[in-house]
Every structure is written in C-alpha cells, then in structure tokens.
Design a protein around this motif. Sequence first.
Motif, PDB file in Angstrom:
ATOM      1  N   THR A   1     -57.009  31.070  54.494  1.00  0.00           N
ATOM      2  CA  THR A   1     -55.771  30.527  53.938  1.00  0.00           C
ATOM      3  C   THR A   1     -54.752  31.644  53.788  1.00  0.00           C
ATOM      4  O   THR A   1     -55.083  32.725  53.308  1.00  0.00           O
ATOM      5  CB  THR A   1     -56.018  29.880  52.561  1.00  0.00           C
ATOM      6  OG1 THR A   1     -56.997  28.847  52.708  1.00  0.00           O
ATOM      7  CG2 THR A   1     -54.733  29.282  52.008  1.00  0.00           C
TER       8      THR A   1
ATOM      9  N   ILE B   1     -41.130  33.413  54.564  1.00  0.00           N
ATOM     10  CA  ILE B   1     -41.195  31.949  54.528  1.00  0.00           C
ATOM     11  C   ILE B   1     -40.167  31.441  53.528  1.00  0.00           C
ATOM     12  O   ILE B   1     -40.191  31.831  52.366  1.00  0.00           O
ATOM     13  CB  ILE B   1     -42.601  31.464  54.118  1.00  0.00           C
ATOM     14  CG1 ILE B   1     -43.657  31.971  55.088  1.00  0.00           C
ATOM     15  CG2 ILE B   1     -42.645  29.947  54.040  1.00  0.00           C
ATOM     16  CD1 ILE B   1     -43.556  31.414  56.480  1.00  0.00           C
TER      17      ILE B   1
ATOM     18  N   ALA C   1     -43.914  23.908  59.429  1.00  0.00           N
ATOM     19  CA  ALA C   1     -45.102  24.404  60.133  1.00  0.00           C
ATOM     20  C   ALA C   1     -44.722  25.456  61.173  1.00  0.00           C
ATOM     21  O   ALA C   1     -45.398  26.482  61.323  1.00  0.00           O
ATOM     22  CB  ALA C   1     -45.840  23.236  60.787  1.00  0.00           C
TER      23      ALA C   1
ATOM     24  N   ASN D   1     -39.992  25.847  51.713  1.00  0.00           N
ATOM     25  CA  ASN D   1     -41.153  25.485  52.526  1.00  0.00           C
ATOM     26  C   ASN D   1     -42.350  25.282  51.610  1.00  0.00           C
ATOM     27  O   ASN D   1     -42.871  26.223  51.022  1.00  0.00           O
ATOM     28  CB  ASN D   1     -41.428  26.585  53.545  1.00  0.00           C
ATOM     29  CG  ASN D   1     -42.459  26.179  54.583  1.00  0.00           C
ATOM     30  OD1 ASN D   1     -43.420  25.484  54.284  1.00  0.00           O
ATOM     31  ND2 ASN D   1     -42.277  26.637  55.806  1.00  0.00           N
TER      32      ASN D   1
ATOM     33  N   GLN E   1     -42.182  27.414  61.046  1.00  0.00           N
ATOM     34  CA  GLN E   1     -41.808  28.636  60.332  1.00  0.00           C
ATOM     35  C   GLN E   1     -43.039  29.489  60.033  1.00  0.00           C
ATOM     36  O   GLN E   1     -42.992  30.725  60.136  1.00  0.00           O
ATOM     37  CB  GLN E   1     -41.077  28.282  59.038  1.00  0.00           C
ATOM     38  CG  GLN E   1     -39.661  27.761  59.259  1.00  0.00           C
ATOM     39  CD  GLN E   1     -38.986  27.320  57.985  1.00  0.00           C
ATOM     40  OE1 GLN E   1     -39.629  27.043  56.969  1.00  0.00           O
ATOM     41  NE2 GLN E   1     -37.652  27.227  58.017  1.00  0.00           N
ATOM     42  N   TRP E   2     -44.125  28.846  59.674  1.00  0.00           N
ATOM     43  CA  TRP E   2     -45.366  29.578  59.421  1.00  0.00           C
ATOM     44  C   TRP E   2     -45.851  30.275  60.692  1.00  0.00           C
ATOM     45  O   TRP E   2     -46.236  31.450  60.667  1.00  0.00           O
ATOM     46  CB  TRP E   2     -46.445  28.623  58.904  1.00  0.00           C
ATOM     47  CG  TRP E   2     -46.420  28.417  57.421  1.00  0.00           C
ATOM     48  CD1 TRP E   2     -45.876  27.363  56.746  1.00  0.00           C
ATOM     49  CD2 TRP E   2     -46.966  29.285  56.432  1.00  0.00           C
ATOM     50  NE1 TRP E   2     -46.055  27.521  55.395  1.00  0.00           N
ATOM     51  CE2 TRP E   2     -46.730  28.693  55.172  1.00  0.00           C
ATOM     52  CE3 TRP E   2     -47.639  30.501  56.485  1.00  0.00           C
ATOM     53  CZ2 TRP E   2     -47.133  29.284  53.974  1.00  0.00           C
ATOM     54  CZ3 TRP E   2     -48.048  31.089  55.290  1.00  0.00           C
ATOM     55  CH2 TRP E   2     -47.794  30.485  54.055  1.00  0.00           C
TER      56      TRP E   2
ATOM     57  N   THR F   1     -48.804  24.912  52.918  1.00  0.00           N
ATOM     58  CA  THR F   1     -49.780  25.988  53.010  1.00  0.00           C
ATOM     59  C   THR F   1     -50.507  25.809  54.330  1.00  0.00           C
ATOM     60  O   THR F   1     -50.527  24.717  54.901  1.00  0.00           O
ATOM     61  CB  THR F   1     -50.791  25.954  51.852  1.00  0.00           C
ATOM     62  OG1 THR F   1     -51.437  24.674  51.832  1.00  0.00           O
ATOM     63  CG2 THR F   1     -50.112  26.185  50.524  1.00  0.00           C
ATOM     64  N   VAL F   2     -51.093  26.892  54.831  1.00  0.00           N
ATOM     65  CA  VAL F   2     -51.714  26.843  56.149  1.00  0.00           C
ATOM     66  C   VAL F   2     -53.088  27.474  56.105  1.00  0.00           C
ATOM     67  O   VAL F   2     -53.319  28.459  55.413  1.00  0.00           O
ATOM     68  CB  VAL F   2     -50.825  27.537  57.205  1.00  0.00           C
ATOM     69  CG1 VAL F   2     -50.586  28.988  56.840  1.00  0.00           C
ATOM     70  CG2 VAL F   2     -51.432  27.444  58.581  1.00  0.00           C
TER      71      VAL F   2
ATOM     72  N   ASN G   1     -43.648  33.241  61.556  1.00  0.00           N
ATOM     73  CA  ASN G   1     -43.848  34.352  60.637  1.00  0.00           C
ATOM     74  C   ASN G   1     -45.166  35.089  60.893  1.00  0.00           C
ATOM     75  O   ASN G   1     -45.212  36.322  60.907  1.00  0.00           O
ATOM     76  CB  ASN G   1     -43.829  33.835  59.196  1.00  0.00           C
ATOM     77  CG  ASN G   1     -44.059  34.947  58.182  1.00  0.00           C
ATOM     78  OD1 ASN G   1     -43.195  35.799  57.979  1.00  0.00           O
ATOM     79  ND2 ASN G   1     -45.219  34.960  57.570  1.00  0.00           N
ATOM     80  N   MET G   2     -46.244  34.341  61.131  1.00  0.00           N
ATOM     81  CA  MET G   2     -47.553  34.970  61.288  1.00  0.00           C
ATOM     82  C   MET G   2     -47.655  35.798  62.563  1.00  0.00           C
ATOM     83  O   MET G   2     -48.458  36.727  62.642  1.00  0.00           O
ATOM     84  CB  MET G   2     -48.647  33.903  61.232  1.00  0.00           C
ATOM     85  CG  MET G   2     -48.872  33.364  59.828  1.00  0.00           C
ATOM     86  SD  MET G   2     -50.302  32.262  59.708  1.00  0.00           S
ATOM     87  CE  MET G   2     -49.705  30.836  60.581  1.00  0.00           C
TER      88      MET G   2
ATOM     89  N   PHE H   1     -52.090  22.319  58.507  1.00  0.00           N
ATOM     90  CA  PHE H   1     -51.011  22.456  57.538  1.00  0.00           C
ATOM     91  C   PHE H   1     -51.165  21.409  56.437  1.00  0.00           C
ATOM     92  O   PHE H   1     -51.450  20.239  56.708  1.00  0.00           O
ATOM     93  CB  PHE H   1     -49.656  22.296  58.229  1.00  0.00           C
ATOM     94  CG  PHE H   1     -49.452  23.266  59.361  1.00  0.00           C
ATOM     95  CD1 PHE H   1     -49.050  24.556  59.110  1.00  0.00           C
ATOM     96  CD2 PHE H   1     -49.687  22.870  60.674  1.00  0.00           C
ATOM     97  CE1 PHE H   1     -48.881  25.456  60.159  1.00  0.00           C
ATOM     98  CE2 PHE H   1     -49.517  23.757  61.720  1.00  0.00           C
ATOM     99  CZ  PHE H   1     -49.112  25.063  61.460  1.00  0.00           C
TER     100      PHE H   1
ATOM    101  N   LYS I   1     -47.791  32.338  51.031  1.00  0.00           N
ATOM    102  CA  LYS I   1     -46.386  32.451  51.392  1.00  0.00           C
ATOM    103  C   LYS I   1     -45.870  33.850  51.053  1.00  0.00           C
ATOM    104  O   LYS I   1     -46.219  34.421  50.031  1.00  0.00           O
ATOM    105  CB  LYS I   1     -45.584  31.394  50.640  1.00  0.00           C
ATOM    106  CG  LYS I   1     -44.119  31.307  51.034  1.00  0.00           C
ATOM    107  CD  LYS I   1     -43.386  30.277  50.192  1.00  0.00           C
ATOM    108  CE  LYS I   1     -43.920  28.883  50.381  1.00  0.00           C
ATOM    109  NZ  LYS I   1     -43.100  27.882  49.670  1.00  0.00           N
TER     110      LYS I   1
END
Length: 249
Positions: free
Chosen positions: A22, A29, A135, A33, A137-138, A36-37, A141-142, A59, A25
């Motif tokens: 997990t 992010i 989603a 938003n 955006q996650w 959580t992912v 970012n990652m 997500f 943020k």
Amino acid sequence: MTLNVNRIKSSSNKSFIPQFRTFKKNYSIPKDNELTVKVIDSPFSTNNLQNADDLEFKFFNKEGEKVGSAILSLIKAGKGKLNFYPKSWFKNFKSPDSQGRYPLKPYVDLDFFAMGDQMRSSKRIIRDKKYGTMAMQWIVNMFKDICDSRIHVRAGSVGGKDFAPGEFYSKLGFELPEVTVDKLKKQTQQCINTIQEGLQRGLPNMEIKRLLKARDLSFPDTVDYKYYTKVGDYFLDNPERVLSYSLTK
C-alpha cells in the motif's frame, strides 16, 4: 517516492502468494485525490515481453471500496519508429534496427486501466468524483522517478458500451502518434475542400452535407483544441498536466 518494480518471482517448488503493498499519499498527489492504491506483484506476463516487470494495481475510495484497477509493464529496452513515439522518448537517432526502429527510453505500457462502475455499465456514468483521473495521478506519481512518467496506453472500446476512453486520455494530456495526427489533419482539409467546392457550386447546406456523406468524410473529433480518436494509441509526454488536472470541475 520511488516504486520498486522488481518482480517477485514464484519459487518453482511453491505456489505464488500475492504480495500487496500500500502506498501513502505524498506531496505530488493532489489533496483532493481521495484514492489509496495497492499493488500486487504478478507472476504472469500480459504481453510476453522479456524485459518488462508486470504489475497489477487496485484503487480504493475513502470508504475502502475498490473502484478500479490497472495492469502495466515497465518497458526497459523498447524500440520504436520516429513518427509513432514522441521524439523526447528516444535515446538517440543514430542506430536504427533493420525495421527502422530506434532505441527508446524506459516507459510504462499500460495494458489495462478501468474504473469498475464504468465497466459494469452500458452507458458512461457521469459522477462528481473523477476516479479515473485520480488513479492516473497515482500512476504518474509512482513512476516519476523511474521513467519520467512516460506512459503508453492503447485506448480500446469495450463490447456493448456506448463510450470509448480516447477523449479521457486526451483531456489529461496524452497525445496521439504523429502519424495519426497527420492523417486527421488531412481528413480535416478534405472536409474543408469539399465544403468550399459545394459553396462554389452554389449548393445549399443540406446538399453539402450529403456530398460529405457520399465521400465518407466527417471532421475528426477534437477536445481542448486538439485531435483525439475514441480508440487508439496515446502517449503521455507531459505528466504535470495529469497531476494538476482539476478533480472538481
């Protein structure tokens, strides 16, 4: 935040046990938003690429309900043609292979990306929560520190649905291949030429429309002053647009 994309390989003597991670943020992010992912390292390959790590994302909204999922691959040593991939994705232009392809910088191949409620509905669901944007955006970012968030996706229609995702990707800043844009520009010019021809002949608007239809011509779709196709390949070359995209409008 850097994502460890080393695939967890199952032992030849043991069955594969999914391992979830997990992510929390961080500053990249947007505060609006709410998702959580979690990521599960997968033992399967979605595209049989030898140089890719396959990852599955899930997500969840703030109530803990799963709202979407994604399957992606990190392509470490791809090759491509100049009029298809963005110019900034190429390592160099010195040594093409026998098929005219040049080496590419690492990028993400988004094999599957969907929000659950849209997949279950035959019509596009209009809601005030932009889970698809959140989603994405996650994902952007990652992979920012791994491959500068270079992302390729092939937008595809789903059987029985009355919508396709091309407009969504275009709004977020994804771009069509140069070769596709050139075709759409040509299509636009053909429409303009036909209309001008009709006006010169003194045809009424209805007859000009019939002339366009007879020649199987129509203006391409556009959004935010740029072309898009309902399905097809898209490339993200401007990740900051995704991260700054409004979640409230």
